[in-house]
Design a protein around this motif. Structure first.
Motif, PDB file in Angstrom:
ATOM      1  N   ALA A 117       0.827  -1.207   0.000  1.00 22.23           N
ATOM      2  CA  ALA A 117       0.000   0.000   0.000  1.00 22.23           C
ATOM      3  C   ALA A 117       0.860   1.256   0.000  1.00 22.23           C
ATOM      4  O   ALA A 117       0.333   2.361   0.025  1.00 22.23           O
ATOM      5  N   GLY A 118       2.163   1.113   0.003  1.00 22.61           N
ATOM      6  CA  GLY A 118       3.095   2.236  -0.001  1.00 22.61           C
ATOM      7  C   GLY A 118       4.497   1.709   0.185  1.00 22.61           C
ATOM      8  O   GLY A 118       4.694   0.622   0.737  1.00 22.61           O
ATOM      9  N   SER A 119       5.487   2.462  -0.275  1.00 23.05           N
ATOM     10  CA  SER A 119       6.859   1.964  -0.188  1.00 23.05           C
ATOM     11  C   SER A 119       7.858   3.108  -0.099  1.00 23.05           C
ATOM     12  O   SER A 119       7.557   4.255  -0.437  1.00 23.05           O
ATOM     13  N   GLY A 120       9.047   2.773   0.361  1.00 19.52           N
ATOM     14  CA  GLY A 120      10.149   3.718   0.460  1.00 19.52           C
ATOM     15  C   GLY A 120      11.461   2.959   0.504  1.00 19.52           C
ATOM     16  O   GLY A 120      11.492   1.727   0.387  1.00 19.52           O
ATOM     17  N   GLN A 121      12.567   3.685   0.700  1.00 22.03           N
ATOM     18  CA  GLN A 121      13.881   3.057   0.741  1.00 22.03           C
ATOM     19  C   GLN A 121      14.754   3.806   1.734  1.00 22.03           C
ATOM     20  O   GLN A 121      14.653   5.027   1.873  1.00 22.03           O
ATOM     21  N   THR A 122      15.620   3.060   2.419  1.00 19.68           N
ATOM     22  CA  THR A 122      16.479   3.705   3.412  1.00 19.68           C
ATOM     23  C   THR A 122      17.612   4.479   2.748  1.00 19.68           C
ATOM     24  O   THR A 122      18.101   4.120   1.677  1.00 19.68           O
ATOM     25  N   ASN A 123      18.042   5.539   3.460  1.00 20.29           N
ATOM     26  CA  ASN A 123      19.171   6.331   2.989  1.00 20.29           C
ATOM     27  C   ASN A 123      20.455   5.878   3.684  1.00 20.29           C
ATOM     28  O   ASN A 123      20.510   4.796   4.275  1.00 20.29           O
ATOM     29  N   ASP A 124      21.491   6.744   3.648  1.00 16.87           N
ATOM     30  CA  ASP A 124      22.780   6.342   4.211  1.00 16.87           C
ATOM     31  C   ASP A 124      22.742   6.244   5.738  1.00 16.87           C
ATOM     32  O   ASP A 124      23.648   5.668   6.350  1.00 16.87           O
ATOM     33  N   LEU A 125      21.709   6.803   6.374  1.00 17.22           N
ATOM     34  CA  LEU A 125      21.562   6.706   7.832  1.00 17.22           C
ATOM     35  C   LEU A 125      20.597   5.596   8.231  1.00 17.22           C
ATOM     36  O   LEU A 125      20.273   5.454   9.406  1.00 17.22           O
ATOM     37  N   GLY A 126      20.139   4.836   7.241  1.00 15.24           N
ATOM     38  CA  GLY A 126      19.170   3.783   7.537  1.00 15.24           C
ATOM     39  C   GLY A 126      17.764   4.307   7.723  1.00 15.24           C
ATOM     40  O   GLY A 126      16.870   3.567   8.138  1.00 15.24           O
ATOM     41  N   GLU A 127      17.539   5.592   7.383  1.00  9.89           N
ATOM     42  CA  GLU A 127      16.229   6.203   7.580  1.00  9.89           C
ATOM     43  C   GLU A 127      15.335   5.960   6.360  1.00  9.89           C
ATOM     44  O   GLU A 127      15.800   5.931   5.222  1.00  9.89           O
ATOM     45  N   TYR A 128      14.034   5.827   6.631  1.00  7.31           N
ATOM     46  CA  TYR A 128      13.071   5.713   5.542  1.00  7.31           C
ATOM     47  C   TYR A 128      11.861   6.592   5.855  1.00  7.31           C
ATOM     48  O   TYR A 128      11.595   6.946   7.002  1.00  7.31           O
ATOM     49  N   ARG A 129      11.127   6.943   4.814  1.00  3.62           N
ATOM     50  CA  ARG A 129       9.903   7.727   4.964  1.00  3.62           C
ATOM     51  C   ARG A 129       8.913   7.278   3.900  1.00  3.62           C
ATOM     52  O   ARG A 129       9.193   7.391   2.697  1.00  3.62           O
ATOM     53  N   VAL A 130       7.773   6.742   4.321  1.00  2.00           N
ATOM     54  CA  VAL A 130       6.715   6.329   3.401  1.00  2.00           C
ATOM     55  C   VAL A 130       5.559   7.303   3.572  1.00  2.00           C
ATOM     56  O   VAL A 130       5.060   7.488   4.689  1.00  2.00           O
ATOM     57  N   PHE A 131       5.127   7.916   2.486  1.00  2.00           N
ATOM     58  CA  PHE A 131       4.082   8.933   2.568  1.00  2.00           C
ATOM     59  C   PHE A 131       2.979   8.627   1.551  1.00  2.00           C
ATOM     60  O   PHE A 131       3.083   7.685   0.759  1.00  2.00           O
ATOM     61  N   GLY A 132       1.927   9.428   1.605  1.00  2.00           N
ATOM     62  CA  GLY A 132       0.848   9.297   0.626  1.00  2.00           C
ATOM     63  C   GLY A 132      -0.125   8.177   0.924  1.00  2.00           C
ATOM     64  O   GLY A 132      -0.830   7.718   0.019  1.00  2.00           O
TER      65      GLY A 132
END
Length: 566
Positions: free
Chosen positions: A177-192
């Motif tokens: 139902a939504g997706s994202g990917q981690t950055n160099d700090l291991g952080e992710y953000r799924v929106f919408g």
């Protein structure tokens, strides 16, 4: 291999239409889809207008993109777009009469269809001015967190998905139902995403650092798909409850490891000079278990087999039951394939023998009950869909004027048979191949064996029902999902589900119905597939209407809609 029940698609149902194979149309037949579109005078054209508002505050939303697209089946031209003004108003002019759908999108809000998740159709008559349409857009929600490896270090480039259970014609299933990917700090953000309960899954790429196996023949220890708060078992995952427009922070996951294994073997059969083919492992669900989402490193695995040595090795396979699908295509007109069941336990699986067989024709005839001379409509088509994997596709063909059909190059396996664009007033009464009841049991094809003599019988005595879905105040419930389903215990209940969406005036029509006893439901605010939940149907059975439909019956029935909105 387990048989798959055939699903029969009526022309009145919202279902995918199989493609056509060139050269199947007989001489002199007319294609209704290619008939000339009617020419309308300027005074016949329509206007559609409405307003976009926030569901939370009721304030107008400016700069929302509104899309109007035809569902009339003639192509309908390109979708039209409009932008809401400072008062949230939008308008379309010069629209031809017909059936349409509306969608609205705006940064910061969940993209929405008019009428809710299912989307209400807009029916326009000649010179109609449809005003007062209203979108109540929901502010989108956001989920944030961090993904770590087993040592607590940030995991980079990990795919993160929000999953939720939906109900499909194949049962209960987890779907993204939504997706994202981690950055160099291991952080992710799924929106919408909209409000609701979601499962959060982190699926590492294969390139994520992991201890290598000491030998290609030994198992690997691999990072696998991990669910919040830190389990590799979807059944043990904890859902995250997301409020309207809310931000769920700190949804952190520490990746787990599991031992994975290899599956290897040898390809036999097929032309000696065949190009490299594909080998795919597809998870098999236990009977009655939810259909699994493809789970990154734990889901479907694909590789090529070597055309020179005719061997293959699939690595990174988690324990479980699979169907191994092998396919080779020496030319565009030739297809060889095989399906072999494979169980992966506590060790590598080797010496899997796969015998490719050439695709064989599946042929038969469509007959209409009471009709001595065949005269099939030009739009009728037959589609075979493999139960193992949609990636390897199905095959479709049109039905000839005399009722005959042939689907070429069909490989071994279990199939569901769909008859698309059934003529109005007809339904599929039976499908048989000799003594086999294909309608009930599905179609099982052995390798290298053609299937001939399939007989599909259409009855011209289909029933139909129409009426109005009403809300709690007795007003038309535009966009309500209307469901017609046999009562619990019916032997073909899962095959005889008819679903449509009421238009802007609450009107609905369902045709092509086999005569039988049914219950009629209506729901507003239903999430994707929620109206197929057996528990929900049992809970609201008292709010449904009993309907008994005889041969060629045409009923007019209003139904009260149950609101499932939060």
């Amino acid at each position: 291999m387990r048989a798959v029940v055939c699903i029969l698609a009526s022309a009145t149902l919202l279902s995918a239409q199989p493609g056509r194979r060139p050269g199947q149309r007989g001489p002199g037949r007319q294609d209704s889809a290619r008939e000339a579109r009617p020419v309308y005078k300027p005074e016949d054209l329509c206007t559609v207008s409405g307003v976009i508002r926030s569901k939370i505050t009721g304030e107008p939303i400016r700069k929302a993109t509104v899309t109007l697209f035809s569902t009339g089946g003639r192509g309908g031209g390109r979708p039209s777009t409009a932008t809401s003004d400072a008062s949230g108003n939008f308008i379309f002019t010069g629209i031809e009469p017909g059936r349409y759908r509306l969608g609205a999108s705006r940064n910061g809000f969940v993209t929405q269809s008019y009428g809710g998740t299912s989307g209400a159709s807009i029916t326009l008559g000649r010179a109609q001015k449809q005003t007062g349409l209203e979108f109540r857009l929901v502010p989108h929600a956001v989920v944030t967190g961090r993904i770590f490896d087993e040592d607590g270090e940030p995991a980079v480039y990990v795919n993160v998905q929000l999953l939720r259970y939906v109900y499909t014609d194949r049962g209960k299933a987890l779907r993204p139902a939504g997706s994202g990917q981690t950055n160099d700090l291991g952080e992710y953000r799924v929106f919408g995403v909209g409000p609701g309960k979601y499962f959060v899954q982190a699926s590492p790429r294969r390139s994520l650092p992991s201890p290598a196996a000491s030998s290609p023949d030994e198992p690997e220890e691999t990072y696998g798909a991990t669910y919040y708060p830190g389990t590799m078992d979807a059944a043990a995952a904890t859902p995250v409850d997301i409020a309207v427009g809310g931000v769920a922070q700190g949804v952190d996951i520490r990746l787990g490891k599991t031992r994975t294994f290899s599956v290897s073997g040898r390809i036999a059969g097929g032309p000696a000079d065949s190009r490299p083919g594909m080998v795919m492992l597809v998870r098999r669900s236990a009977p009655g278990a939810p259909v699994s989402v493809e789970e990154g490193a734990f889901g479907n695995r694909v590789t090529q087999w070597d055309s020179r040595t005719r061997t293959f090795t699939v690595r990174g396979v988690a324990p479980g039951s699979y169907s191994l699908i092998a396919q080779g295509a020496p030319s565009r007109s030739e297809r060889w394939s095989a399906i072999v069941p494979v169980d992966v336990g506590g060790g590598n699986v080797s010496n899997v023998d796969v015998l490719l067989q050439p695709g064989q024709p599946v042929s038969g005839v469509v007959k209409i009950e009471g009709q001595t001379e065949a005269a099939m409509p030009s739009s009728l088509s037959v589609n075979l869909e493999s139960s193992a994997s949609r990636m390897f596709g199905g095959s479709a063909t049109e039905v000839a004027e005399d009722g005959s059909f042939t689907v070429d190059r069909v490989g071994a396996g279990s199939y569901r048979l769909r008859l698309a664009r059934v003529p109005e007033g007809h339904f599929v009464k039976s499908i048989r191949m000799g003594e086999v009841d294909v309608l009930t049991n599905g179609l099982e094809l052995a390798g290298g064996a053609p299937a001939a003599g399939i007989e599909i019988l259409l009855s011209p005595k289909a029933a139909a029902i129409e009426g109005t879905a009403l809300d709690g105040k007795g007003d038309p419930a535009g966009g309500a999902v209307v469901l017609l389903i046999p009562p619990t215990g019916h032997p073909r209940r899962d095959q005889l589900i008819f679903r449509t969406t009421a238009d802007q005036n609450g009107r609905y029509t369902i045709g092509g119905i086999p005569p039988d006893d049914y219950r009629l439901y209506a729901f507003t605010g239903a999430e994707d597939g929620e109206d197929r939940d057996p528990d929900l149907l049992a809970r609201y059975e008292s709010a449904s209407e009993k309907v008994s439909l005889g041969d060629s019956a045409h009923e007019n029935k209003s139904v009260k809609s149950v609101s499932l909105s939060n």
